[in-house]
Design an enzyme around this catalytic site. Structure first.
Site, PDB file in Angstrom:
ATOM      1  N   ASP A 106      -8.577  -5.846   4.825  1.00 45.47           N
ATOM      2  CA  ASP A 106      -9.251  -4.600   4.455  1.00 45.47           C
ATOM      3  C   ASP A 106     -10.608  -4.905   3.832  1.00 45.47           C
ATOM      4  OD1 ASP A 106      -6.887  -3.363   5.131  1.00 45.47           O
ATOM      5  OD2 ASP A 106      -6.198  -3.169   3.058  1.00 45.47           O
TER       6      ASP A 106
HETATM    7  N1  URA Z   1      -2.276  -5.895   3.346  1.00 46.84           N
HETATM    8  C1  URA Z   1      -3.160  -4.981   2.897  1.00 46.84           C
HETATM    9  O1  URA Z   1      -2.772  -3.949   2.376  1.00 46.84           O
HETATM   10  N2  URA Z   1      -4.465  -5.229   3.076  1.00 46.84           N
HETATM   11  C2  URA Z   1      -4.961  -6.360   3.612  1.00 46.84           C
HETATM   12  O2  URA Z   1      -6.173  -6.529   3.713  1.00 46.84           O
HETATM   13  C3  URA Z   1      -4.024  -7.304   4.066  1.00 46.84           C
HETATM   14  C4  URA Z   1      -2.694  -7.058   3.922  1.00 46.84           C
END
Ligand code: URA
Length: 257
Positions: A106
């Protein structure tokens, strides 16, 4: 590596555009095995011949795989018209070679991201069938307890605004626990949208910081600050290649027939 045109090689190495090669050749700045190159279309074998620019050897690798400590605020994408992407953190050579993120973090997640030109390796890392483990460290906004560890291990039922799914069993290790904030490590074997944040949300906790520490048995090089990167060593690439085979491939492998 097959032979390729000199102008194609120089542009693949992001030395210059294919049209810019003529000027370099006219100035005698490019040499192939010590002799000044004159013809942009000459065939070279970069695995065998030594190509130099201003007496610096240009290192050719058919495949490139990079470990990036992704910083927060950067998109896991090759390009975006408005926001910085992880490819913007690498020299132009990597974009020119079509190096792509193998998986996704993310925008607000930090940590280990692999970018590679090797499509097979990328597939191996992201194929849901292979269940490659990913280790995260999370800070959350309240206490965690043994019930949370058991709920993660049992497989959480996620039902939220982004949809519903049954999460695979995951390993939660509580590192510190406080009324206002706790930290924990989580090992998951799948990569659904916002997976880790949604797993904690299902337990009533909001993730306030998230960092990926490892993919399979490859750990983030702790000397890399957010935004820094380096190429993987052959041993590290082998570690990633040892990620479990897909179930069908395992059944069909000649060694097991
Ligand atoms: N899980 C999440 O919530 N975000 C990420 O970036 C990776 C795994």
């Amino acid at each position: 590596m097959a032979r390729m045109r000199l102008d194609k090689l120089l542009s693949a190495l992001a030395v210059c555009s294919r049209s810019g090669v003529a000027a370099l050749l006219r100035a005698g700045r490019v040499r192939v095995d010590g002799a000044a190159a004159k013809d942009a279309g000459m065939a070279v074998d970069p695995d065998v011949q030594i190509v130099t620019l201003d007496d610096q050897t240009l290192e050719w690798k058919a495949q490139r795989t990079v470990m990036l400590n992704k910083p927060c605020g950067v998109l896991t994408a090759a390009r975006d018209p408005k926001q910085p992407t992880v490819l913007d953190l690498l020299p132009p050579l990597y974009r020119a070679m079509n190096c792509m993120p193998a998986g996704r973090l993310d925008k607000d997640t930090e940590g280990l991201l692999i970018l590679t030109t090797d499509g097979q390796l990328a597939h191996r890392l992201i194929s849901p069938k292979r269940e490659v483990g990913k280790l995260y460290e999370a800070e959350v906004d309240g206490p965690l307890c043994a019930d949370d560890v058991a709920a993660f291990a049992g497989g959480l039922s996620i039902r939220d605004a982004d949809g519903a799914f049954q999460a695979k069993p995951a390993e939660l290790t509580i590192l510190s626990c406080g009324e206002a904030e706790s930290t924990a490590r989580v090992r998951v074997t799948e990569g659904k949208y916002h997976q880790v944040r949604r797993m904690f949300a299902a337990r009533g906790r909001m993730v306030t910081a998230l960092r990926r520490l490892a993919i399979g048995s490859l750990y983030l090089d702790e000397s890399l600050q957010p935004g820094q990167w380096r190429e993987l060593s052959p041993q590290e690439i082998r570690l990633l290649e040892q990620a479990p085979a897909e179930p069908e491939a395992r059944r069909e492998s000649p060694a097991e027939k």
